[in-house]
Design a protein around this motif. Structure first.
Motif, PDB file in Angstrom:
ATOM      1  N   VAL A 134      -3.264   6.965  -4.094  1.00 50.06           N
ATOM      2  CA  VAL A 134      -2.933   5.729  -3.392  1.00 50.06           C
ATOM      3  C   VAL A 134      -2.741   4.611  -4.403  1.00 50.06           C
ATOM      4  O   VAL A 134      -3.548   4.438  -5.327  1.00 50.06           O
ATOM      5  CB  VAL A 134      -4.040   5.345  -2.387  1.00 50.06           C
ATOM      6  N   LYS A 190       1.059   5.548  -0.566  1.00 47.97           N
ATOM      7  CA  LYS A 190       0.393   6.834  -0.768  1.00 47.97           C
ATOM      8  C   LYS A 190       1.404   7.877  -1.216  1.00 47.97           C
ATOM      9  O   LYS A 190       2.450   8.061  -0.576  1.00 47.97           O
ATOM     10  CB  LYS A 190      -0.293   7.311   0.507  1.00 47.97           C
ATOM     11  N   HIS A 249      -1.980   0.422  -4.931  1.00 43.89           N
ATOM     12  CA  HIS A 249      -1.948  -0.925  -4.370  1.00 43.89           C
ATOM     13  C   HIS A 249      -1.133  -1.787  -5.333  1.00 43.89           C
ATOM     14  O   HIS A 249      -1.548  -2.015  -6.472  1.00 43.89           O
ATOM     15  CB  HIS A 249      -3.357  -1.488  -4.205  1.00 43.89           C
ATOM     16  N   TRP A 264       0.880  -1.170   0.000  1.00 41.99           N
ATOM     17  CA  TRP A 264       0.000   0.000   0.000  1.00 41.99           C
ATOM     18  C   TRP A 264       0.914   1.216   0.000  1.00 41.99           C
ATOM     19  O   TRP A 264       1.781   1.354   0.867  1.00 41.99           O
ATOM     20  CB  TRP A 264      -0.885  -0.024   1.234  1.00 41.99           C
TER      21      TRP A 264
END
Length: 256
Positions: free
Chosen positions: A58, A51, A60, A49
Motif C-alpha cells: 500500500v 494498493k 500513500h 491511497w
C-alpha cells in the motif's frame, strides 16, 4: 478485469468541498481524496491511497504534484491538437501549483514568446513570474482588464466560482480551463463558451462543469484527436478523472 472508475463523490464541507475519486485496473486500486477550500492557502489539498494488487503493498502519495502534472500534460496534448496556432504568449490566471505545472508543460511543448500572470496572492504571482524568467521567458503581471493582444494561449487554474476572463478576447486563441469543477461555477464567460469550439477531457465533464451546462456540440478530446478541428477560438474544459490519476500512478510507480 478492465478499467473501473465511478463518477467522483463530492461532499460539501464548511468553506468548500471534499472529493473522493476511486479507480482500479488489474494491477492497482486507488482512491484520491481532495479538499477544496477557496478561502485558504493552499486552497486545494490532495492525497492518494494506492494498493498494488499483485504484491499487496500500500502506498500513500502526496497527490497535488502528481495531479498538477497529469492535468498539465493533458492540457498540453489538447493545445498541441486543438490550438489554432502553436506559437505566442501565454496568460496564466491563477498562480498555484496547477499554473506552475502548465507553465512547465507549455514551455516544453509549445513555442512560447512570453508569459503573463494574474494570481490572487501577490507573492505567489511574483514567484511564478520568476519561474517563467528562469525558463528563459519574458514575464509580467496581467493588471489590465483586456487580455494582451499577443496572447495565444490561456490557462485558467483558479477556485473562482465566477468568470476570470473578459468577454472580449484576442484571436486566434486556445483556452484550457482546469480550475472550476462544479455545475454552479464557471471560470470562462458564457459568451466566450458560445462563440468557441468547445472540447472536454471526458464525457463526465458535461454533467460536472458549469461552463458546459446547457451547451451543445461539446466534443470529448479523444474524438478530436482523430479529427482535429479548424477554429479561431477553442476552449478545452478539464475537470479531471480518476482514470487519469490511475495512469499517472502507474507511470510514477514504474519509475520508482
Amino acid at each position: 478485469m478492465g478499467l473501473e472508475a465511478p463518477r467522483r463523490l463530492v461532499l460539501p464541507i464548511p468553506g468548500g468541498s471534499f472529493l473522493a475519486m476511486p479507480a482500479a485496473d488489474d494491477r492497482f486500486a486507488l482512491c484520491k481524496l481532495v479538499t477544496v477550500e477557496p478561502g485558504k492557502t493552499p486552497s486545494v489539498f490532495a492525497e492518494l491511497w494506492v494498493k498494488d494488487l499483485a504484491t499487496g503493498e500500500v502506498h500513500h502519495l502526496e497527490a497535488e504534484d502528481l495531479t498538477a502534472k497529469r492535468t498539465a500534460a493533458l492540457s498540453l496534448l489538447a493545445a498541441q491538437t486543438l490550438a489554432p496556432v502553436k506559437e505566442g504568449a501565454l496568460l496564466l490566471v491563477g498562480a498555484g501549483r496547477q499554473a506552475e505545472a502548465h507553465l512547465e508543460a507549455f514551455r516544453e511543448g509549445l513555442a512560447l514568446t512570453r508569459v503573463w500572470v494574474r494570481g490572487r496572492g501577490q507573492k505567489r504571482a511574483l514567484r511564478l513570474l520568476e519561474k517563467a524568467r528562469a525558463l528563459g521567458l519574458e514575464a509580467a503581471l496581467w493588471e489590465e482588464e483586456e487580455v494582451p493582444p499577443e496572447v495565444r494561449f490561456v490557462v485558467t487554474a483558479t477556485t473562482s466560482p465566477t468568470p476570470v476572463l473578459p468577454e472580449a478576447l484576442p484571436t486566434p486563441l486556445f483556452i484550457s480551463a482546469v480550475g472550476s469543477f462544479r455545475p454552479g461555477e464557471r471560470e470562462v464567460p458564457e459568451g466566450v463558451m458560445r462563440r468557441a469550439a468547445v472540447f472536454c477531457d471526458t464525457p463526465d465533464a458535461l454533467q460536472e462543469a458549469g461552463e458546459l451546462q446547457g451547451l451543445e456540440g461539446v466534443t470529448p478530446l479523444r474524438e478530436a484527436l482523430l479529427r482535429p478541428p479548424q477554429a479561431e477560438l477553442v476552449v478545452f474544459k478539464s475537470v479531471g478523472h480518476a482514470l487519469f490519476d490511475l495512469a499517472a500512478v502507474r507511470a510514477y510507480l514504474s519509475q520508482a
